[in-house]
Motif scaffolding. Sequence first.
Motif, short mmCIF file in Angstrom:
data_model
loop_
_atom_site.label_atom_id
_atom_site.label_comp_id
_atom_site.label_asym_id
_atom_site.label_seq_id
_atom_site.Cartn_x
_atom_site.Cartn_y
_atom_site.Cartn_z
N GLN A 1 0.77 -1.32 -0.12
CA GLN A 1 -0.12 0.01 0.14
C GLN A 1 0.73 1.24 0.04
O GLN A 1 0.61 2.31 -0.66
N ALA A 2 2.06 1.36 0.57
CA ALA A 2 2.75 2.45 0.75
C ALA A 2 3.62 2.58 -0.59
O ALA A 2 3.71 3.43 -0.91
N GLY A 3 3.83 1.41 -1.03
CA GLY A 3 4.56 1.49 -2.37
C GLY A 3 3.59 2.19 -3.57
O GLY A 3 3.96 2.94 -4.26
N THR A 4 2.29 1.82 -3.61
CA THR A 4 1.30 2.41 -4.35
C THR A 4 1.19 3.92 -4.27
O THR A 4 1.18 4.70 -5.03
N LEU A 5 1.21 4.34 -2.95
CA LEU A 5 1.22 5.93 -2.49
C LEU A 5 2.34 6.46 -3.13
O LEU A 5 2.18 7.61 -3.72
N ALA A 6 3.45 5.92 -2.81
CA ALA A 6 4.62 6.41 -3.62
C ALA A 6 4.72 6.53 -5.04
O ALA A 6 5.17 7.44 -5.62
N ASN A 7 4.31 5.67 -5.61
CA ASN A 7 4.15 5.53 -7.10
C ASN A 7 3.13 6.82 -7.45
O ASN A 7 3.79 7.25 -8.32
N ALA A 8 2.08 6.78 -6.95
CA ALA A 8 1.19 7.81 -7.27
C ALA A 8 1.90 9.30 -7.01
O ALA A 8 1.94 10.17 -7.90
N ALA A 9 2.55 9.31 -6.17
CA ALA A 9 3.30 10.72 -5.91
C ALA A 9 4.33 11.01 -6.94
O ALA A 9 4.47 12.04 -7.23
N ARG A 10 5.01 9.86 -7.39
CA ARG A 10 6.01 10.09 -8.71
C ARG A 10 5.24 10.46 -9.77
O ARG A 10 5.72 11.52 -10.42
N TYR A 11 4.01 10.01 -10.20
CA TYR A 11 3.06 10.50 -11.31
C TYR A 11 2.79 11.89 -11.17
O TYR A 11 2.91 12.57 -11.94
N VAL A 12 2.52 12.16 -9.93
CA VAL A 12 2.10 13.61 -9.65
C VAL A 12 3.38 14.48 -10.02
O VAL A 12 3.16 15.43 -10.51
N ALA A 13 4.39 14.09 -9.41
CA ALA A 13 5.66 14.93 -9.71
C ALA A 13 5.89 14.79 -11.16
O ALA A 13 6.49 15.89 -11.69
N LEU A 14 5.77 13.94 -11.97
CA LEU A 14 6.06 14.04 -13.36
C LEU A 14 5.06 14.63 -14.15
O LEU A 14 5.45 15.37 -15.23
N LYS A 15 3.78 14.88 -13.55
CA LYS A 15 2.82 15.64 -14.28
C LYS A 15 3.36 17.31 -14.20
O LYS A 15 3.32 17.86 -15.16
N GLU A 16 4.09 17.50 -13.04
CA GLU A 16 4.57 19.03 -12.92
C GLU A 16 5.72 19.28 -13.88
O GLU A 16 5.95 20.09 -14.52
N VAL A 17 6.51 18.19 -14.15
CA VAL A 17 7.47 18.23 -14.76
C VAL A 17 7.13 18.58 -16.62
O VAL A 17 7.41 19.41 -17.10
N HIS A 18 5.97 17.80 -16.81
CA HIS A 18 5.52 18.06 -18.17
C HIS A 18 4.64 19.22 -18.33
O HIS A 18 5.07 19.91 -19.43
#
Length: 56
Positions: free
Chosen positions: A29-46
């Motif tokens: 579950q923690a890994g899923t939340l960390a992965n979602a946070a990476r996607y949010v950060a990548l959205k900002e990069v784009h």
Amino acid sequence: MTEGTQVPPGSLVVGVPGKVVRQLSAEQQAGTLANAARYVALKEVHRNGSLERRTS
């Protein structure tokens, strides 16, 4: 998921229609939340246009 389906917190749901197949461990579950946070950060990069493009 079909209408009215109840999904317990921490469940892994797969398929169409979705079916609960098992509970995730706290670590998963923690890994899923960390992965979602990476996607949010990548959205900002784009969004900021700061992603380098490769031209190979």
